[in-house]
Design an enzyme around this catalytic site. Structure first.
Site, mmCIF file in Angstrom:
data_model
loop_
_atom_site.group_PDB
_atom_site.id
_atom_site.type_symbol
_atom_site.label_atom_id
_atom_site.label_comp_id
_atom_site.label_asym_id
_atom_site.label_seq_id
_atom_site.Cartn_x
_atom_site.Cartn_y
_atom_site.Cartn_z
ATOM 1 N N GLY A 81 0.824 -1.215 0.000
ATOM 2 C CA GLY A 81 0.000 0.000 0.000
ATOM 3 C C GLY A 81 0.852 1.257 0.000
ATOM 4 N N ARG A 145 1.202 -5.694 -4.960
ATOM 5 C CA ARG A 145 1.205 -6.599 -3.802
ATOM 6 C C ARG A 145 1.708 -8.008 -4.124
ATOM 7 N NH1 ARG A 145 -0.684 -4.442 0.739
ATOM 8 N NH2 ARG A 145 -2.195 -2.743 0.676
ATOM 9 N N ASP A 176 5.704 -7.982 5.656
ATOM 10 C CA ASP A 176 5.784 -9.117 4.723
ATOM 11 C C ASP A 176 6.851 -8.890 3.662
ATOM 12 O OD1 ASP A 176 3.937 -10.663 5.865
ATOM 13 O OD2 ASP A 176 2.321 -10.281 4.432
ATOM 14 N N LYS A 202 8.204 0.597 5.613
ATOM 15 C CA LYS A 202 7.064 1.411 5.159
ATOM 16 C C LYS A 202 5.751 0.828 5.652
ATOM 17 C CE LYS A 202 4.417 -0.114 2.604
ATOM 18 N NZ LYS A 202 3.502 -0.835 1.717
ATOM 19 N N THR A 203 4.812 1.587 6.014
ATOM 20 C CA THR A 203 3.389 1.283 6.107
ATOM 21 C C THR A 203 2.697 2.329 6.976
ATOM 22 O OG1 THR A 203 1.605 -0.192 6.733
ATOM 23 C CG2 THR A 203 3.607 -0.471 8.004
ATOM 24 N N ASP A 205 0.133 1.764 8.470
ATOM 25 C CA ASP A 205 -0.500 1.047 9.585
ATOM 26 C C ASP A 205 0.315 1.130 10.882
ATOM 27 O OD1 ASP A 205 -2.260 0.387 7.620
ATOM 28 O OD2 ASP A 205 -2.029 -1.779 7.773
ATOM 29 N N GLU A 427 -7.435 8.523 1.555
ATOM 30 C CA GLU A 427 -7.083 9.946 1.488
ATOM 31 C C GLU A 427 -5.827 10.276 2.303
ATOM 32 O OE1 GLU A 427 -9.724 8.265 2.810
ATOM 33 O OE2 GLU A 427 -11.297 9.793 2.805
ATOM 34 N N GLY A 428 -5.394 9.346 3.151
ATOM 35 C CA GLY A 428 -4.207 9.627 3.974
ATOM 36 C C GLY A 428 -2.932 9.024 3.403
HETATM 37 P P1 FBP Z 1 0.544 -1.952 3.608
HETATM 38 O O1 FBP Z 1 0.494 -2.831 4.815
HETATM 39 O O2 FBP Z 1 0.942 -2.656 2.389
HETATM 40 O O3 FBP Z 1 1.371 -0.725 3.862
HETATM 41 O O4 FBP Z 1 -0.928 -1.396 3.303
HETATM 42 C C1 FBP Z 1 -1.687 -0.829 4.305
HETATM 43 C C2 FBP Z 1 -3.098 -0.517 3.895
HETATM 44 O O5 FBP Z 1 -3.219 0.854 3.582
HETATM 45 C C3 FBP Z 1 -4.065 -0.917 4.995
HETATM 46 O O6 FBP Z 1 -4.198 0.082 5.961
HETATM 47 C C4 FBP Z 1 -5.323 -1.209 4.221
HETATM 48 O O7 FBP Z 1 -6.129 -2.130 4.907
HETATM 49 C C5 FBP Z 1 -4.807 -1.789 2.956
HETATM 50 O O8 FBP Z 1 -3.522 -1.252 2.755
HETATM 51 C C6 FBP Z 1 -5.684 -1.512 1.767
HETATM 52 O O9 FBP Z 1 -5.159 -2.170 0.665
HETATM 53 P P2 FBP Z 1 -5.553 -1.905 -0.838
HETATM 54 O O10 FBP Z 1 -4.780 -0.711 -1.292
HETATM 55 O O11 FBP Z 1 -5.084 -3.132 -1.532
HETATM 56 O O12 FBP Z 1 -7.020 -1.666 -0.889
#
Ligand code: FBP
Length: 553
Positions: A81, A145, A176, A202-203, A205, A427-428
């Site tokens: 993401g 992904r 991952d 990165k993430t 989350d 949006e974030g």
């Molecule tokens: P990553 O763990 O790959 O950084 O992605 C986080 C995230 O933004 C989550 O918060 C969210 O649930 C998910 O990706 C949404 O994924 P997608 O972009 O495939 O809809």
């Protein structure tokens, strides 16, 4: 491309490096620390990573650069993401690489890890790079992904590296992706390919975090963006005084994002999934908990409020995950055809009632019909319910409504209850990175190149001491194997980086816990406002409350 005034201004922003990296490439020396061991399952991890296990932590310091001078061709991949700051990791990497030797080359593999396997790439130059400095998003090369995890993929990756003369790959990703970076690094070493692999954390989350990684990049900007919006809603809510707002915020499984937003905005309620799980709370108990606050506030004449809900919460409700498992079983394989052949919802409901256990049906029955239908419509390619698509903000708004109806009938509640629901997620993820993320990411990328230049393999670019000004940040690297443990995944024991959930005995949660009863009843909202890119340091360079509390500030 039409450029906004802010984008033009951000091109001029010069990201701040840690003090120890500011003296120029010729004066970056490396200091090796103690040998490391993995956080758990040491014997097994050592056995699985014989070539990359046990390496020392490294720190860069001012001194003579003693790295071997050779032409570097580096491949970079954005994985998973989007997270604000990814472009700055690439620009930091590019600048360090070019400052070391003008002949060095940076190749960007497009569309995520699959770009490496498909050999879909661009070669960066100054003009291209300059269009993306200090901007949000991952559109510089795109992301994806696809997981790099099989022997076959590794063989193809090796061939692609050979073709381009690649000496190192930088993988910018979450837990991952960095786990896979570690496995790839071991493969590259075991097969004596001469290719180094470096990861960057990165993430949005915030769940790639441990004693070495203080924060994953993107968390700061994403939570600031959501907090701005939540604060604005709080102001609207306190002005109109007529709605309860239920706001779901992103964060697939951990509740770090929700908790940070709560610390920033002091909403009336914030659910924390990890606590829901620890206390084995049911949907009904959670709805009662929220309804209690609605009732108390109504008694004070306040028929309004704000509830923050972490994206993954329903998966943490034990009875709900049991229900999901039964639904997955009920529709497994060809059984789904029989269900899909039924025309009316009444027929489908009867099928479900017959197929679910009494306990699961009791949970299913209390869900609003729209959610019940979502559970049967939204399936992933494996036929499983996609829990992340469940509109939990609507679910809780409705469940609380039911509770209040019952309380009204019992005469304990006399208020008004009208709701608005929101989901703040995408949006974030691509906002212009805050100064913190712009600086942190640039430093991670710059630092990643120094790790490459000094010959390290299987390391994560590490920048720490982050609650202090950038001048005092510490740059270095940590073997990824140090962060690994063995976990059961899809029926197999696998070496993985431990995902960091919210710690219920950690300082950020404890602070929240100590204040939430007051926030629930009083109107204690705080309004963080929009991210500030220009102005006083204490406004523009401030990082998260989570990090400040974790570091005792
Ligand atoms: P990553 O763990 O790959 O950084 O992605 C986080 C995230 O933004 C989550 O918060 C969210 O649930 C998910 O990706 C949404 O994924 P997608 O972009 O495939 O809809």
């Amino acid at each position: 491309m039409n450029l906004s005034p802010l984008q033009k201004a951000r091109y001029e922003y010069v990201p701040k490096l840690p003090g120890m990296l500011r003296h120029g490439i010729a004066e970056i020396a490396v200091k090796k620390g103690e040998a490391t061991t993995s956080v758990a399952d040491q014997e097994k991890i050592a056995e699985l990573f014989p070539n990359t296990y046990g390496e020392p932590e490294v720190t860069f310091e001012k001194g003579q650069n003693t790295s071997v001078v050779k032409k570097q061709v580096v491949g970079v991949i954005l994985s998973g993401g989007q997270a604000p700051g990814g472009h700055n990791v690439v620009s930091g990497l590019y600048d360090a690489l070019k400052a070391t030797n003008k002949e060095n080359v940076l190749i960007g593999f497009k569309g995520g890890p699959s770009g490496l396997i498909e050999d879909n790439f661009i070669v960066f130059d100054d003009e291209y790079m300059d269009q993306y400095r200090n901007t949000g998003g991952f559109d510089i090369i795109g992301s994806g992904r696809t997981k790099l995890e099989t022997e076959e993929q590794f063989q193809i990756a090796t061939e692609v590296c050979k073709k381009h003369g690649i000496t190192a790959i930088v993988i910018i990703g979450g837990d991952d992706s960095n786990t896979n970076a570690c496995v790839l690094a071991e493969y590259m070493a075991a097969h004596k390919t001469g290719v180094q692999v470096i990861g960057c954390p990165k993430t949005i989350d915030g769940d790639l975090k441990n004693e070495d990684i203080e924060i994953s990049f993107g968390f700061d900007t994403a939570t600031k963006t959501y907090s701005e919006l939540i604060g604005n809603i709080e102001r609207d809510c306190n002005s109109a005084k007529k709605y309860w707002h239920f706001i779901k915020v992103m964060g697939r499984s951990a509740s770090h994002v929700a908790l940070e937003c709560a610390l920033e905005c002091q909403p009336n309620i914030c659910l924390i999934s990890e606590e829901v799980k620890a206390k084995k709370q049911s949907l009904s108990e959670i709805a009662d908990y929220i309804a209690d606050a609605v009732e108390k506030r109504a008694a004070n004449g306040n028929n309004f409020g704000v509830v923050v809900i972490p994206e993954g919460v329903v998966e943490f409700v034990p009875e709900f995950s049991a229900l999901i498992n039964e639904i997955n079983e009920l529709l497994a394989g060809s059984k789904a055809d029989a269900f899909n052949a039924l025309e009316s919802w009444t027929e489908k409901y009867a099928f479900i009632e017959k197929g679910l256990s009494k306990e699961a049906m009791a949970v299913f029955a209390i869900l609003p019909q729209a959610i019940q239908q979502q559970l049967f419509l939204e399936r992933d390619p494996h036929g499983n319910v996609q829990v992340s698509l469940i509109e939990s903000e609507k679910l809780f708004a409705a469940l609380v409504g039911d509770k209040l109806k019952a309380r009204k009938a019992a005469g304990t509640y006399t208020g008004k209850y009208a709701t608005q629901t929101h989901f703040f997620g995408y949006e974030g993820r691509c906002a212009f990175p805050s100064n913190f993320d712009a600086d942190y990411c640039y430093s991670l990328g710059y630092n990643a190149f120094m790790l490459i230049q000094y010959g390290f393999n299987g390391y994560l670019s590490k920048v720490s001491n982050l609650s202090r000004p950038a001048e005092e940040w510490v740059a270095g690297g940590m073997p990824i194997t140090k962060m690994m443990n063995i976990e059961r995944r899809h029926g197999e024991d696998k070496p993985v980086i431990k995902k960091a959930l919210v710690e219920l005995d950690g300082k950020p949660f404890k602070y929240f816990e100590a204040h939430r009863d007051e926030w629930a009843v009083e109107t204690s909202y705080t309004f963080p406002g929009a991210i500030q890119y220009y102005g006083p340091t204490e406004v523009c360079d401030l990082t998260t409350r989570t990090l400040a509390l974790e570091q005792g500030k």
